[in-house]
Design a protein around this motif. Structure first.
Motif, mmCIF file in Angstrom:
data_model
loop_
_atom_site.group_PDB
_atom_site.id
_atom_site.type_symbol
_atom_site.label_atom_id
_atom_site.label_comp_id
_atom_site.label_asym_id
_atom_site.label_seq_id
_atom_site.Cartn_x
_atom_site.Cartn_y
_atom_site.Cartn_z
ATOM 1 N N LEU A 16 -0.803 -0.393 -3.880
ATOM 2 C CA LEU A 16 -2.181 0.052 -4.073
ATOM 3 C C LEU A 16 -2.293 1.509 -3.627
ATOM 4 O O LEU A 16 -1.817 1.882 -2.552
ATOM 5 C CB LEU A 16 -3.132 -0.822 -3.265
ATOM 6 N N CYS A 17 -2.925 2.360 -4.459
ATOM 7 C CA CYS A 17 -3.015 3.784 -4.135
ATOM 8 C C CYS A 17 -4.430 4.304 -4.398
ATOM 9 O O CYS A 17 -5.332 3.543 -4.733
ATOM 10 C CB CYS A 17 -1.989 4.575 -4.961
ATOM 11 N N ASN A 38 -12.111 1.313 -5.457
ATOM 12 C CA ASN A 38 -11.656 1.821 -6.754
ATOM 13 C C ASN A 38 -10.422 1.052 -7.228
ATOM 14 O O ASN A 38 -9.441 1.640 -7.666
ATOM 15 C CB ASN A 38 -11.354 3.318 -6.655
ATOM 16 N N VAL A 39 -10.480 -0.271 -7.127
ATOM 17 C CA VAL A 39 -9.353 -1.106 -7.528
ATOM 18 C C VAL A 39 -9.301 -1.174 -9.052
ATOM 19 O O VAL A 39 -10.243 -1.616 -9.698
ATOM 20 C CB VAL A 39 -9.477 -2.527 -6.948
ATOM 21 N N SER A 40 -8.203 -0.724 -9.622
ATOM 22 C CA SER A 40 -7.995 -0.788 -11.067
ATOM 23 C C SER A 40 -6.503 -0.742 -11.338
ATOM 24 O O SER A 40 -5.704 -0.409 -10.459
ATOM 25 C CB SER A 40 -8.700 0.378 -11.773
ATOM 26 N N ILE A 81 0.870 -1.185 0.000
ATOM 27 C CA ILE A 81 0.000 0.000 0.000
ATOM 28 C C ILE A 81 0.902 1.229 0.000
ATOM 29 O O ILE A 81 1.848 1.317 0.779
ATOM 30 C CB ILE A 81 -0.935 0.013 1.219
ATOM 31 N N ILE A 82 0.635 2.167 -0.889
ATOM 32 C CA ILE A 82 1.471 3.362 -1.016
ATOM 33 C C ILE A 82 1.519 4.114 0.308
ATOM 34 O O ILE A 82 0.512 4.208 1.019
ATOM 35 C CB ILE A 82 0.950 4.281 -2.157
ATOM 36 N N VAL A 117 1.929 14.224 -0.222
ATOM 37 C CA VAL A 117 3.308 13.818 -0.497
ATOM 38 C C VAL A 117 3.412 12.313 -0.236
ATOM 39 O O VAL A 117 3.233 11.863 0.893
ATOM 40 C CB VAL A 117 4.309 14.587 0.386
ATOM 41 N N TYR A 118 3.675 11.558 -1.316
ATOM 42 C CA TYR A 118 3.722 10.103 -1.249
ATOM 43 C C TYR A 118 5.144 9.591 -1.481
ATOM 44 O O TYR A 118 5.992 10.294 -2.028
ATOM 45 C CB TYR A 118 2.841 9.485 -2.335
#
Length: 251
Positions: A198-199, A182-184, A114-115, A130-131
């Motif tokens: 995942l973000c 919103n999984v894509s 996970i991001i 900020v990631y």
């Protein structure tokens, strides 16, 4: 060190709170100063830091464009980060929700797939996240862009397994069940080791306590929708989501 997820408001509660506090203006109906974001959850960067990192949001620093804003690459202190400048609009609450939900949810989640959210800035009507930087871009770009080499099948399988682990963590590993919604392939990033992240938790919905035996079935706002290509049929019919909705989108 132990980790505890705070009790979070539901999506509809946050939406109602934001709508009640918004005051339309001629220039911009979104007033980020009213968010009262919890600084204890992650770092709060100054706008001066962000501008220095992005050369005052210079177009040459843009590395991608998301649905709700541009993503810049920038150096803060000794690290290089992805800096997402959310795009405020007068007719959408999505950037505001993304700013708050990113801090509320993402800053409390700790999983290798996970991001990671390092911090945010909500100064002078700016809405910025900020990631950690995932320099191999999104899975979508790697699958569809002409300038990318085909992803080997073994790596594709590793990506699938990693995303499944991230979803399993959201559904069972935190204090409350979290439904991504919103999984894509556009919301799966790949770092320099091709580890999937995942973000985009803009639509994330909190369910019951993860140890609860209560059924996971949550009503959603009618004006908030999934990416249509990945939506489970029952969501469109019933207007409710569960962890199974994420599994359908993942499939």
């Amino acid at each position: 060190m132990g980790f505890c997820l705070y009790t979070l408001p539901s999506f509809s509660e946050v939406l109602k709170e934001i709508k009640s506090k918004l005051r339309p203006t001629k220039s911009n109906a979104l007033n980020t100063r009213r968010l009262a974001l919890p600084e204890e959850l992650c770092c709060r960067f100054s706008l001066a830091d962000i501008k220095a990192a992005t050369n005052n949001f210079h177009k040459n620093m843009i590395i991608a464009e998301g649905d709700t804003g541009f993503i810049f690459g920038g150096k803060i202190n000794d690290g290089f980060y992805a800096i997402k400048r959310l795009r405020p609009t007068s007719d959408s609450h999505l950037p505001l929700l993304e700013l708050r939900y990113g801090v509320k949810f993402l800053s409390q989640l700790h999983h290798p797939n996970i991001i990671s959210l390092l911090g945010y800035c909500d100064e002078k009507e700016e809405m910025i996240h900020v990631y950690e930087y995932a320099n191999n871009g999104s899975l979508y770009d790697n699958l569809h862009a002409e300038n990318h080499d085909p992803i080997p099948w073994k790596r594709r399988l590793e990506i699938c397994i990693s995303v499944a682990r991230a979803l399993h963590y959201l559904h069972t590993g935190a204090k409350f069940v979290l439904i991504h919604r919103n999984v894509s392939s556009k919301n799966i990033l790949l770092d320099d080791q091709w580890t999937s992240k995942l973000c985009n938790f803009s639509f994330c919905k909190r369910g019951p306590h993860s140890m609860s035996r209560d059924p996971i079935s949550i009503e959603i706002e009618s004006d908030i929708a999934y990416t249509s290509a990945f939506i489970a049929p029952e969501v469109a019919i019933t207007g409710r989501v569960s962890h199974k909705t994420d599994v359908f989108s993942f499939g």
